[in-house]
Write an enzyme that holds these catalytic residues in place. Structure first.
Site, PDB file in Angstrom:
ATOM      1  N   TRP A  26      14.124  13.013 -43.126  1.00 13.82           N
ATOM      2  CA  TRP A  26      14.523  12.100 -42.049  1.00 13.82           C
ATOM      3  C   TRP A  26      16.031  11.914 -41.995  1.00 13.82           C
ATOM      4  CZ3 TRP A  26      10.897  11.165 -45.813  1.00 13.82           C
ATOM      5  CH2 TRP A  26      11.317  10.445 -46.935  1.00 13.82           C
ATOM      6  N   ARG A  27      16.719  12.153 -43.108  1.00 17.09           N
ATOM      7  CA  ARG A  27      18.178  12.094 -43.093  1.00 17.09           C
ATOM      8  C   ARG A  27      18.773  13.363 -42.506  1.00 17.09           C
ATOM      9  NH1 ARG A  27      19.595   9.822 -49.139  1.00 17.09           N
ATOM     10  NH2 ARG A  27      19.156   7.623 -48.731  1.00 17.09           N
ATOM     11  N   GLU A  39      11.130   4.891 -41.912  1.00 16.48           N
ATOM     12  CA  GLU A  39      11.333   3.547 -42.448  1.00 16.48           C
ATOM     13  C   GLU A  39      10.012   2.788 -42.544  1.00 16.48           C
ATOM     14  OE1 GLU A  39      13.791   2.427 -43.915  1.00 16.48           O
ATOM     15  OE2 GLU A  39      15.400   3.796 -43.327  1.00 16.48           O
ATOM     16  N   GLN A  44       7.015  -0.254 -49.035  1.00 18.73           N
ATOM     17  CA  GLN A  44       6.090  -0.382 -50.163  1.00 18.73           C
ATOM     18  C   GLN A  44       5.527   0.966 -50.628  1.00 18.73           C
ATOM     19  OE1 GLN A  44       3.766  -3.572 -48.013  1.00 18.73           O
ATOM     20  NE2 GLN A  44       4.020  -4.626 -49.962  1.00 18.73           N
ATOM     21  N   LEU A  82      -1.813   6.669 -47.544  1.00 16.22           N
ATOM     22  CA  LEU A  82      -0.557   5.917 -47.620  1.00 16.22           C
ATOM     23  C   LEU A  82      -0.801   4.414 -47.787  1.00 16.22           C
ATOM     24  CD1 LEU A  82       2.074   7.295 -45.061  1.00 16.22           C
ATOM     25  CD2 LEU A  82       2.321   7.059 -47.526  1.00 16.22           C
ATOM     26  N   GLY A  83      -1.953   3.953 -47.314  1.00 14.57           N
ATOM     27  CA  GLY A  83      -2.264   2.539 -47.435  1.00 14.57           C
ATOM     28  C   GLY A  83      -1.535   1.671 -46.424  1.00 14.57           C
ATOM     29  N   TYR A  84      -1.841   0.358 -46.474  1.00 16.31           N
ATOM     30  CA  TYR A  84      -1.236  -0.604 -45.542  1.00 16.31           C
ATOM     31  C   TYR A  84      -1.330  -0.059 -44.106  1.00 16.31           C
ATOM     32  CZ  TYR A  84       0.655  -2.409 -49.927  1.00 16.31           C
ATOM     33  OH  TYR A  84       0.784  -2.892 -51.212  1.00 16.31           O
ATOM     34  N   TYR A 122      14.984  -5.707 -41.137  1.00 11.72           N
ATOM     35  CA  TYR A 122      15.448  -4.533 -41.892  1.00 11.72           C
ATOM     36  C   TYR A 122      15.263  -3.253 -41.083  1.00 11.72           C
ATOM     37  CZ  TYR A 122      15.251  -0.432 -44.729  1.00 11.72           C
ATOM     38  OH  TYR A 122      15.446   0.857 -45.177  1.00 11.72           O
ATOM     39  N   ASP A 140      17.071  -4.305 -47.494  1.00 10.57           N
ATOM     40  CA  ASP A 140      15.756  -4.212 -48.125  1.00 10.57           C
ATOM     41  C   ASP A 140      15.861  -4.674 -49.571  1.00 10.57           C
ATOM     42  OD1 ASP A 140      17.084  -2.157 -49.394  1.00 10.57           O
ATOM     43  OD2 ASP A 140      15.592  -0.612 -48.939  1.00 10.57           O
ATOM     44  N   CYS A 194      21.261   1.468 -59.414  1.00  7.93           N
ATOM     45  CA  CYS A 194      21.147   0.025 -59.698  1.00  7.93           C
ATOM     46  C   CYS A 194      19.665  -0.357 -59.719  1.00  7.93           C
ATOM     47  CB  CYS A 194      21.914  -0.769 -58.638  1.00  7.93           C
ATOM     48  SG  CYS A 194      22.204  -2.500 -59.091  1.00  7.93           S
ATOM     49  N   CYS A 202      24.608   1.442 -65.181  1.00  8.36           N
ATOM     50  CA  CYS A 202      25.924   0.913 -64.810  1.00  8.36           C
ATOM     51  C   CYS A 202      27.038   1.932 -65.016  1.00  8.36           C
ATOM     52  CB  CYS A 202      26.220  -0.358 -65.605  1.00  8.36           C
ATOM     53  SG  CYS A 202      25.086  -1.720 -65.232  1.00  8.36           S
TER      54      CYS A 202
END
Length: 352
Positions: A26-27, A39, A44, A82-84, A122, A140, A194, A202
């Site tokens: 997608w990028r 997106e 999740q 994929l769910g949801y 978002y 996000d 991060c 770090c």
């Protein structure tokens, strides 16, 4: 760095992103439609899990009109695993509205994007900045983590007011000429460097010298958020009714968990309820030839956890009606969307 400004992070962050950004489908081609679908899929869900689904979805439904015109069985099947599933239902609803209101092209306005089903702040910010170059924040979980660590912000991110405040701080740091790259760089840093759960790298972070959390010696103290409520645990008996090489499916109600999807018939039971299988045979008006326990699995939803014991039940006749639909293995694979919760038991169907 104080908690009101993030303007110093953009230059080192963008330099790091140009050298370290992952190549993602997608990028590589960030059209508004592709950004939108990716997106929604990534909500999740891990990036590596999304990649094959995204490619398959784009091949089958390459644009908004194709999605708007697709029957429910098609887009649900493409989403299987994929769910949801409310995500893809909202995608379809929004696509229909985009065709009707905007001629099949996603609107260029953040506010108009926000008005579409399934698109929150978002997602609207991500589409507006990445696809249209608008200086809108896309905050996000990864971005919340980066920002609160860099600024050592002790505010509770579970509070919607705090999230809005962080959005405004991110907005103030967005470079006018690279808003999409900046937002993606923040997301990428949170996804790859991060990291949550006590594992931030770090030493590899381009913002280490600017990070108040790192300077304080405890970046993992951030973000601060309210403790999650414990999930409810349900014991369920799952039934594989088999007859003549066919398996019985049942359609769930149109509202609630897994709304409107096909399932293996199942019942909420006590912790130990082997009699559930015989009771189920009677409930569905079938005559059992043989009943055998065939597996156990656990499936975690957002607010509930299913502990499932499965029973393979050979029946004398595949009766129509009674709320059951009898399908062959080929029909199940090609036409019916079965949620992931039930997929561990399909081997018992194949062996049955």
């Amino acid at each position: 760095m104080d908690t009101t400004g993030l303007t110093k992070i953009s230059a080192p962050l963008l330099r790091w992103y140009r050298q370290n950004a992952r190549s993602l489908p997608w990028r590589d081609m960030p059209t508004p439609y592709r950004v939108w679908v990716s997106e929604i899929m990534l909500q999740q869900t891990r990036v590596e899990a999304v990649k094959p689904y995204f490619e398959r979805f784009m091949e089958a439904l390459p644009d908004i009109r194709a999605l708007a015109e697709a029957p429910e069985e098609t887009y649900l099947k493409l989403w299987e695993g994929l769910g949801y599933y409310s995500r893809v239902r909202n995608l379809h609803r929004a696509a229909c509205q985009v065709v009707e209101r905007y001629g099949g092209e996603l609107p260029r306005s953040y506010e108009a994007l926000l008005s579409l089903p399934g698109i929150g702040p978002y997602t609207a910010g991500a589409i507006a900045s990445i696809a249209y170059g608008l200086p809108t924040p896309a905050v996000d979980g990864n971005v919340l983590r980066v920002v609160t660590r860099v600024t050592a912000d002790p505010s509770n991110i579970s509070d919607s007011k705090v999230k809005k405040q962080i959005e405004q701080r991110v907005r103030s740091a967005i470079p006018a000429d690279e808003p999409g790259a900046f937002n993606q760089a923040l997301m990428e840093l949170g996804a790859t460097v991060c990291l949550p759960n006590g594992a931030p790298q770090c030493g590899a972070c381009p913002l280490q010298s600017l990070c108040a959390g790192c300077a304080g010696g405890n970046p993992c103290a951030f973000p601060v958020k309210a403790a999650k409520k414990a999930r409810r645990v349900e014991q369920r008996a799952v039934f594989l009714f088999l007859c003549g090489g066919k398996l019985a499916l049942h359609r769930r109600p149109g509202r609630g968990l897994l709304a409107g999807l096909w399932e293996l018939p199942n019942e909420l039971v006590d912790a130990d309820a082997p009699q559930a299988a015989r009771a189920a045979v009677e409930k569905w008006g079938l005559q059992a030839l043989r009943i055998e326990k065939c597996g156990w699995a656990k499936h975690i939803f957002t607010h509930v956890e299913w502990h499932m014991t499965a029973y393979r039940i050979r029946v004398e006749e595949a009766l129509p009606g009674a709320g059951l639909c009898w399908v062959t293995p080929h029909e199940l694979a090609a036409q019916y969307t079965l949620p992931s919760a039930f997929r561990p038991f399909l081997e018992a169907f194949r062996l049955g």
